[in-house]
Design an enzyme around this catalytic site. Structure first.
Site, mmCIF file in Angstrom:
data_model
loop_
_atom_site.group_PDB
_atom_site.id
_atom_site.type_symbol
_atom_site.label_atom_id
_atom_site.label_comp_id
_atom_site.label_asym_id
_atom_site.label_seq_id
_atom_site.Cartn_x
_atom_site.Cartn_y
_atom_site.Cartn_z
ATOM 1 N N SER A 174 0.750 -0.962 0.081
ATOM 2 C CA SER A 174 0.253 -0.010 0.065
ATOM 3 C C SER A 174 0.870 1.155 0.152
ATOM 4 C CB SER A 174 -1.099 -0.105 1.199
ATOM 5 O OG SER A 174 -1.253 1.446 1.422
ATOM 6 N N HIS A 217 -1.393 -1.253 -4.374
ATOM 7 C CA HIS A 217 -2.467 -0.797 -3.658
ATOM 8 C C HIS A 217 -2.546 0.550 -3.471
ATOM 9 C CE1 HIS A 217 -5.938 -1.833 -0.996
ATOM 10 N NE2 HIS A 217 -5.591 -0.760 -0.430
ATOM 11 N N ASP A 276 -4.682 3.722 -2.367
ATOM 12 C CA ASP A 276 -5.724 4.175 -1.211
ATOM 13 C C ASP A 276 -6.220 5.582 -1.454
ATOM 14 O OD1 ASP A 276 -5.942 1.870 0.641
ATOM 15 O OD2 ASP A 276 -3.813 2.334 0.919
ATOM 16 N N MET A 308 -8.717 8.219 -0.299
ATOM 17 C CA MET A 308 -9.786 8.938 0.708
ATOM 18 C C MET A 308 -10.086 10.245 0.534
ATOM 19 S SD MET A 308 -7.482 7.480 3.784
ATOM 20 C CE MET A 308 -6.659 5.854 3.778
ATOM 21 N N HIS A 354 -8.148 1.256 -4.167
ATOM 22 C CA HIS A 354 -9.208 1.099 -2.972
ATOM 23 C C HIS A 354 -10.080 2.236 -2.561
ATOM 24 C CE1 HIS A 354 -9.412 0.316 1.516
ATOM 25 N NE2 HIS A 354 -10.560 0.351 0.917
ATOM 26 N N MET A 402 -12.104 4.661 -0.862
ATOM 27 C CA MET A 402 -12.892 5.009 0.408
ATOM 28 C C MET A 402 -13.335 6.261 0.275
ATOM 29 S SD MET A 402 -9.665 3.328 2.821
ATOM 30 C CE MET A 402 -8.568 3.701 1.567
ATOM 31 N N MET A 426 -11.560 -5.663 5.460
ATOM 32 C CA MET A 426 -10.622 -4.735 6.281
ATOM 33 C C MET A 426 -10.424 -5.307 7.469
ATOM 34 S SD MET A 426 -10.066 -2.054 4.231
ATOM 35 C CE MET A 426 -9.289 -1.271 5.373
ATOM 36 N N ASP A 451 -6.582 -6.237 4.118
ATOM 37 C CA ASP A 451 -5.670 -4.983 4.272
ATOM 38 C C ASP A 451 -6.104 -4.287 5.638
ATOM 39 O OD1 ASP A 451 -5.069 -2.355 3.636
ATOM 40 O OD2 ASP A 451 -6.717 -1.882 2.262
HETATM 41 C C1 DX5 Z 1 -6.327 1.833 5.431
HETATM 42 C C2 DX5 Z 1 -5.787 1.349 3.981
HETATM 43 C C3 DX5 Z 1 -4.669 0.272 4.028
HETATM 44 C C4 DX5 Z 1 -3.552 0.864 4.807
HETATM 45 C C5 DX5 Z 1 -2.719 -0.273 5.344
HETATM 46 O O1 DX5 Z 1 -7.562 2.449 5.466
HETATM 47 O O2 DX5 Z 1 -6.890 0.854 3.172
HETATM 48 O O3 DX5 Z 1 -4.266 0.020 2.666
HETATM 49 O O4 DX5 Z 1 -2.320 1.687 3.924
HETATM 50 O O5 DX5 Z 1 -1.547 0.235 5.901
HETATM 51 P P1 DX5 Z 1 -1.041 -0.854 7.196
HETATM 52 O O6 DX5 Z 1 -0.426 -1.848 6.275
HETATM 53 O O7 DX5 Z 1 -0.083 0.050 7.638
HETATM 54 O O8 DX5 Z 1 -1.952 -1.298 8.234
HETATM 55 ZN ZN ZN Z 2 -6.395 0.207 1.479
#
Ligand code: DX5
Ligand code: ZN
Length: 227
Positions: free
Chosen positions: A7, A32, A34, A36, A65, A67, A136, A174
């Protein structure tokens, strides 16, 4: 075999291109990304322009991903930016079936994400439209949080649901995925492992990815012998 998807949330954002090159050379199977929005989750990260700028740097699949609230408004933008897989949260998608179909229509693989409190059965009736279920294992929003152990039986339950339905749906996890948690996750049935801080928080990405893979492969072999 297992897929390891670093990620980028835990990468150095001032050097994203270099970080991608390093993690791909280190053996990453997917990247990956993320996204947000500060609304569905209490944090804001990147959007389609950043993904489009990173796309020419590697052939490794981009696992995006989302969010974000109302993800259906942005699917086309993310597909055009170069996503190979787009994953939307059940909690953001009242018309999940339609949204997943739209992701496939745009030429991407379709992923569904479940928050820790969302029951596995939420995806029972969309398995034919789904390529990946992402479980998650922390509450979404930030990297570096602690793994929630109650998610192990949830992975196991989803494995059963998917096997019973007979669709080729892959299970991903994740959040808090690291050398300590991958073994139980692999034994429970996870196949795709997203890890941020566990990889980018170390000095030698190659050694970390190799160690994760070795533990996952050993756990998968144990699992095969048991079944
Ligand atoms: C959290 C993200 C993850 C995050 C995971 O909301 O969706 O992808 O980067 O980070 P680690 O592996 O550090 O928990
Ligand atoms: Zn993620």
């Amino acid at each position: 075999m297992a897929i390891i998807a670093p990620s980028l949330l835990s990468a150095d954002f001032a050097r994203l291109g270099e970080e991608i090159a390093a993690v791909v050379a280190a053996g990453a199977d997917w990247l990956h990304l993320d996204v947000m929005d500060g609304h569905f989750v209490p944090n804001i990260t990147i959007g389609p322009p950043v993904i489009a700028a990173l796309r020419p740097l590697t052939d490794v699949p981009f696992d995006v991903h989302l969010m974000i609230s109302q993800p259906e408004r942005y699917l086309e933008d993310f597909a055009r930016a170069g996503a190979n897989l787009i994953a939307v949260h059940v909690e953001t998608s009242p018309h999940l079936h339609r949204t997943l179909r739209e992701i496939r229509r745009l030429g991407c693989q379709a992923g569904v994400v479940l928050n820790p409190s969302t029951p596995p059965e939420a995806i029972s009736y969309v398995l034919a439209e789904t390529d990946m279920v992402l479980i998650m294992t922390v509450n979404p929003g930030f990297g570096g949080q602690s793994f929630i152990p109650a998610m192990i039986p949830k992975v196991r339950r989803l494995r059963q649901l998917v096997a019973a339905a007979g669709y080729p749906v892959h299970l991903a996890v994740d959040g808090g995925v690291n050398l300590d948690t991958v073994v139980d996750l692999a034994q429970a049935g996870a196949e795709i492992f997203v890890a941020g801080s566990a990889i980018f928080g170390t000095d030698d990405y190659g050694a970390t990815i190799a160690a994760l893979r070795a533990r996952i492969d050993a756990a998968l072999q144990d699992r095969e012998q048991e079944t």
